[in-house]
Each structure stands twice: as structure tokens, then as C-alpha cells.
Design an enzyme around this catalytic site. Structure first.
Site, PDB file in Angstrom:
ATOM      1  N   HIS A 219       0.807  -1.228   0.000  1.00 10.78           N
ATOM      2  CA  HIS A 219       0.000   0.000   0.000  1.00 10.78           C
ATOM      3  C   HIS A 219       0.836   1.271   0.000  1.00 10.78           C
ATOM      4  CE1 HIS A 219       1.075  -0.107   4.251  1.00 10.78           C
ATOM      5  NE2 HIS A 219       0.737   1.160   4.311  1.00 10.78           N
TER       6      HIS A 219
HETATM    7  C1  UD1 Z   1      -2.001   5.394   6.071  1.00 15.32           C
HETATM    8  C2  UD1 Z   1      -0.711   5.823   6.767  1.00 15.32           C
HETATM    9  C3  UD1 Z   1       0.333   4.706   6.642  1.00 15.32           C
HETATM   10  C4  UD1 Z   1      -0.221   3.382   7.103  1.00 15.32           C
HETATM   11  C5  UD1 Z   1      -1.503   3.097   6.344  1.00 15.32           C
HETATM   12  C6  UD1 Z   1      -2.143   1.788   6.727  1.00 15.32           C
HETATM   13  C7  UD1 Z   1      -0.188   8.220   6.694  1.00 15.32           C
HETATM   14  C8  UD1 Z   1       0.702   9.238   6.098  1.00 15.32           C
HETATM   15  N1  UD1 Z   1      -0.137   7.013   6.148  1.00 15.32           N
HETATM   16  O1  UD1 Z   1      -1.717   5.255   4.689  1.00 15.32           O
HETATM   17  O2  UD1 Z   1       1.442   5.028   7.451  1.00 15.32           O
HETATM   18  O3  UD1 Z   1       0.722   2.362   6.873  1.00 15.32           O
HETATM   19  O4  UD1 Z   1      -2.413   4.171   6.603  1.00 15.32           O
HETATM   20  O5  UD1 Z   1      -3.260   1.542   5.931  1.00 15.32           O
HETATM   21  O6  UD1 Z   1      -0.877   8.514   7.644  1.00 15.32           O
HETATM   22  N2  UD1 Z   1      -8.903   5.049   1.594  1.00 15.32           N
HETATM   23  C9  UD1 Z   1     -10.141   4.485   1.494  1.00 15.32           C
HETATM   24  N3  UD1 Z   1     -10.769   4.121   2.649  1.00 15.32           N
HETATM   25  C10 UD1 Z   1     -10.219   4.288   3.868  1.00 15.32           C
HETATM   26  C11 UD1 Z   1      -8.951   4.890   3.949  1.00 15.32           C
HETATM   27  C12 UD1 Z   1      -8.308   5.264   2.800  1.00 15.32           C
HETATM   28  O7  UD1 Z   1     -10.680   4.296   0.402  1.00 15.32           O
HETATM   29  O8  UD1 Z   1     -10.838   3.920   4.880  1.00 15.32           O
HETATM   30  C13 UD1 Z   1      -8.191   5.430   0.342  1.00 15.32           C
HETATM   31  C14 UD1 Z   1      -8.437   6.860  -0.067  1.00 15.32           C
HETATM   32  O9  UD1 Z   1      -8.396   6.937  -1.448  1.00 15.32           O
HETATM   33  C15 UD1 Z   1      -7.210   7.588   0.465  1.00 15.32           C
HETATM   34  C16 UD1 Z   1      -6.147   6.528   0.301  1.00 15.32           C
HETATM   35  O10 UD1 Z   1      -6.811   5.277   0.551  1.00 15.32           O
HETATM   36  O11 UD1 Z   1      -6.937   8.762  -0.223  1.00 15.32           O
HETATM   37  C17 UD1 Z   1      -5.017   6.688   1.244  1.00 15.32           C
HETATM   38  O12 UD1 Z   1      -5.478   6.772   2.591  1.00 15.32           O
HETATM   39  P1  UD1 Z   1      -4.605   7.573   3.682  1.00 15.32           P
HETATM   40  O13 UD1 Z   1      -5.229   7.463   5.009  1.00 15.32           O
HETATM   41  O14 UD1 Z   1      -4.282   8.931   3.180  1.00 15.32           O
HETATM   42  O15 UD1 Z   1      -3.234   6.805   3.659  1.00 15.32           O
HETATM   43  P2  UD1 Z   1      -2.884   5.252   3.612  1.00 15.32           P
HETATM   44  O16 UD1 Z   1      -2.261   4.963   2.302  1.00 15.32           O
HETATM   45  O17 UD1 Z   1      -4.008   4.381   4.054  1.00 15.32           O
END
Ligand code: UD1
Length: 377
Positions: A219
Site C-alpha cells: 500500500h
Molecule cells: C495510512 C498511513 C500509513 C499506514 C496506512 C495503513 C499516513 C501518512 N499514512 O496510509 O502510514 O501504513 O495508513 O493503511 O498517515 N482510503 C479508502 N478508505 C479508507 C482509507 C483510505 O478508500 O478507509 C483510500 C483513499 O483513497 C485515500 C487513500 O486510501 O486517499 C489513502 O489513505 P490515507 O489514510 O491517506 O493513507 P494510507 O495509504 O491508508
């Protein structure tokens, strides 16, 4: 009515890897009715049911007292939105300290709000460094440690990192790993891998056997946001899958990028078994049944070391060096040959066996709570 006689410790969670870190602290406080009252704020950074609800239920974390419901956005938007929504909560709850875990955007956002209000910050999983500032989490780690009054570390190397950054070492305590507390508390309830595959109606699942598949999790932006790197990785996994089937719970970010870049054919390969993100008890079952794990996660590097399962980390570095020095972890990056060689080695020799690091004994929460009591109450 809230009990105002007992000092409140405010806990922050935001994203999936936070939940297993606060759960054992909550359980410890509940069992021992210590002299502090926990108050739980969920920022809502992760909001999908699969990324949140399953973890709260399975880890027995109470419903958050407040959900800030910030959702996704650029780093600036997400961090700013958390700060705006968290500030009035601090004014209202007046905790004696704010406890943050790990290195996600919610960790630094809430830390910044607390420090500006002169509320002490407690950082659990402090001092880890990848020394790679392209990684958003590295910035969060460095800044959160600078703001914190009490720092709890999972490995001794963290103290050298903190010292280099001018942090007074009296504030740092080596207590072990709360995530391993969770692992030990829940291992006997792990869901068997075949039940998880059945639940998600994974096709051809009957062909999979215990210890005859690799588990893949992916991820990190550095792996999934760049089409060339992602394509190279998927081609490598395709090669590996002809010798060793791959089970792949797909993170929402990764699923989106695979679709966007037109790589969906990977998800249909005969020896690649995809499923949505799974809960904590399911991932424990998948990990313990896998022959080896391919991952770019931070936490899984530690969990595989605790479980004695070979782990190939799809990154150029790690902030958790003890998993390589003492555990089962090998850093393989994203270059094809290195990944394939590491998998071959595990298939031939069984891979690194490793040993359990010091203080990863299931009692980190206990040490943390007693240090907080000594320091603040
Ligand atoms: C975040 C953390 C990372 C951790 C990871 C575990 C930061 C900088 N990164 O990354 O350290 O390893 O979580 O998963 O805080 N999205 C969904 N549903 C959700 C959450 C996210 O669809 O419930 C999608 C959205 O498009 C979002 C993308 O995933 O923009 C990224 O989510 P985000 O929380 O920004 O970062 P992660 O890549 O999940």
C-alpha cells in the site's frame, strides 16, 4: 455525566495500524482500574468498514468517544482538517496528557494541537527512523518525537536515533512493543485462512494449502503510486505465483491505483487470490498459515518476526532494524531479482528463523501505564 474526579488520558487513533497499538493499553486500563480515565478520539483518517469497524470489534476497543470524521485528502488537507476538528475537543475534555501512537498523519496532527495548548504528549513507538524523508511517515515520526514529553520505544536502537536529534534521553523509556501485546492477546482467536477465503467467496480457494502460499500486502505510495514501479512489482509477483500461489488482501489505495493504471489483469491471474482488506483476526490467520510474507507494511515486519515467519520487505529501508538483525525480515526493495532470490531462498531453506526481540513479551502496555502513572499522577 463524566467522572471529573479521575484524570483523563486522551488517546488518538486514526488509521488501521493504530488500532492494535491502543487496544492493549485500553484493556490493561480496564482490567486494572488504574487512576486514569481513557478518552478515545478517532480522527476518521480511515473510515471504510474494512479499515475500521472490524478492528474495533475484534480488538475489543470501545466505540470512540468522538469521531472527527475527517476522511481522505492530500496530506495538507487531511492534517489541517484533523487539527481544526481536534482543538475544541481538547478545550472541552482537558486531559492531563494526549497519547499518540505510530507515525500516521493523525499522530502528528493531534500532537501539534496538543503541544500548542501546553498539554503533554506521550508517543508510543517513538524513535524509529528509516532515514528516508521521502516517506511521509518519517516526517511524522521526527516531528512527533520532537514534540513529545514521554517517549516509549520498541527497540534500543531508537534511543540512539533520539539522541542524535537532541532529545533528552530521560524522556525515553524502552518498554517493548504494544503491537506484540495485541498479537499475543489475540493469536488463539485467529480466523483459519480457509474460513477467511470462504467468507470472501474467493474463487478456486480449495486449491490452497496451509504453508503453501505467500501472503502479499502492498500500500505504500512509493510502490503503488508510480505506474512503472507498480507494474514491475506486479510482474514479479506474477512470476512468483507460478511456483507459490499468492493471497492478496487489497488496500483501497492499491486497488484504486491498479484500476487507474489498467493493471487489473493481475487480479484475475489463476494463482493470485485477491480479497478486500481483512480484519485483525483474519490477517493473523493468513500470516500464521503463509509460507512467507511479501509486504511493504511497517507493522507486519514486526508481527512476522514475533511469529517466526519469513518476511520479504518490499522497501529500500526499514525503520525497524531489529526485525532484520534479530528477526525474520529481509529488505528486498522493488527490484525483481532480489525479490525472486529471497523467495527462492525461503522455498529452498525455509528462510531466516530469527528470535524474539527483548521485551516483545506481551507486557509493554503494563510498563507504559506504570511509567505514565509515575510521571504524571
Ligand atoms: C495510512 C498511513 C500509513 C499506514 C496506512 C495503513 C499516513 C501518512 N499514512 O496510509 O502510514 O501504513 O495508513 O493503511 O498517515 N482510503 C479508502 N478508505 C479508507 C482509507 C483510505 O478508500 O478507509 C483510500 C483513499 O483513497 C485515500 C487513500 O486510501 O486517499 C489513502 O489513505 P490515507 O489514510 O491517506 O493513507 P494510507 O495509504 O491508508
Amino acid at each position: 455525566m463524566r467522572d471529573t474526579s479521575c484524570p483523563t488520558l486522551l488517546f488518538i487513533v486514526g488509521a488501521r495500524p493504530n488500532f492494535m497499538k491502543v487496544a492493549p493499553l485500553f484493556q490493561y486500563l480496564k482490567r486494572h482500574k488504574e487512576s486514569m480515565k481513557p478518552f478515545l478520539v478517532h480522527t476518521g483518517q480511515h473510515y471504510d468498514k474494512a479499515m475500521k469497524a472490524a478492528f474495533f470489534d475484534q480488538l475489543n476497543i470501545p466505540e470512540p468517544d468522538i469521531d472527527l470524521e475527517v476522511g481522505s485528502g492530500s496530506h495538507a488537507v487531511q492534517t489541517a482538517e484533523i487539527m481544526l476538528r481536534f482543538e475544541p475537543i481538547l478545550d472541552r475534555v482537558k486531559p492531563f496528557a494526549v497519547l499518540v501512537v505510530g507515525d500516521v498523519n493523525s499522530t502528528i496532527a493531534c500532537g501539534l494541537v496538543a503541544v500548542k495548548k501546553n498539554i503533554p504528549i506521550i508517543h508510543v513507538e517513538a524513535g524509529l527512523r528509516s532515514y528516508d524523508r521521502d516517506m511521509p511517515e518519517e516526517i511524522n515520526r521526527v516531528l512527533t518525537d520532537q514534540l513529545s514529553d514521554l517517549l516509549f520505544t520498541t527497540e534500543r536502537s531508537a534511543h540512539q536515533n533520539l539522541e542524535k536529534e537532541g532529545i533528552v534521553l530521560d524522556k525515553a523509556h524502552f518498554v517493548g512493543n504494544v503491537m506484540i501485546d495485541s498479537l499475543r492477546n489475540h493469536l488463539n482467536r485467529a480466523v483459519p485462512f480457509d474460513e477467511t477465503l470462504k467468507l470472501h467467496k474467493v474463487e478456486r480457494r480449495e486449491t490452497l494449502r496451509e504453508k503453501q502460499f505467500a501472503l502479499l500486502t502492498l500500500h505504500r505510495p512509493s510502490n503503488v503510486d508510480n505506474p512503472e514501479i507498480l507494474k514491475g512489482l506486479l510482474e514479479t509477483f506474477e512470476m512468483i505465483s507460478s511456483d507459490l500461489p499468492i493471497v492478496f488482501p487489497v488496500h483501497p489505495r492499491t486497488g484504486k491505483m491498479i484500476q487507474e493504471y489498467g493493471f487489473s489483469a493481475f487480479l484475475e491471474l489463476p494463482n493470485v487470490f485477491c480479497l478486500p482488506p481483512v480484519g485483525y483476526l483474519e490477517i493473523l490467520g493468513l500470516m500464521t498459515s503463509a509460507k512467507l510474507i511479501l509486504t511493504d507494511s511497517g507493522g507486519i515486519q514486526e508481527e512476522t518476526t514475533a511469529l517466526g515467519i519469513p518476511c520479504s520487505t518490499l522497501r529500500e529501508n526499514t525503520e525497524r532494524p531489529i526485525t532484520v538483525d534479530q528477526g525474520t525480515n529481509t529488505i528486498v526493495g522493488s527490484a525483481r531479482q532480489k525479490i525472486v532470490d529471497c523467495v527462492d531462498e525461503v522455498l529452498k531453506t525455509g528462510g531466516k528463523s530469527g528470535r524474539i526481540p527483548e521485551y516483545w513479551d506481551g507486557h509493554a502496555s503494563e510498563r507504559i501505564v506504570s511509567t505514565i502513572q509515575e510521571r504524571f499522577l
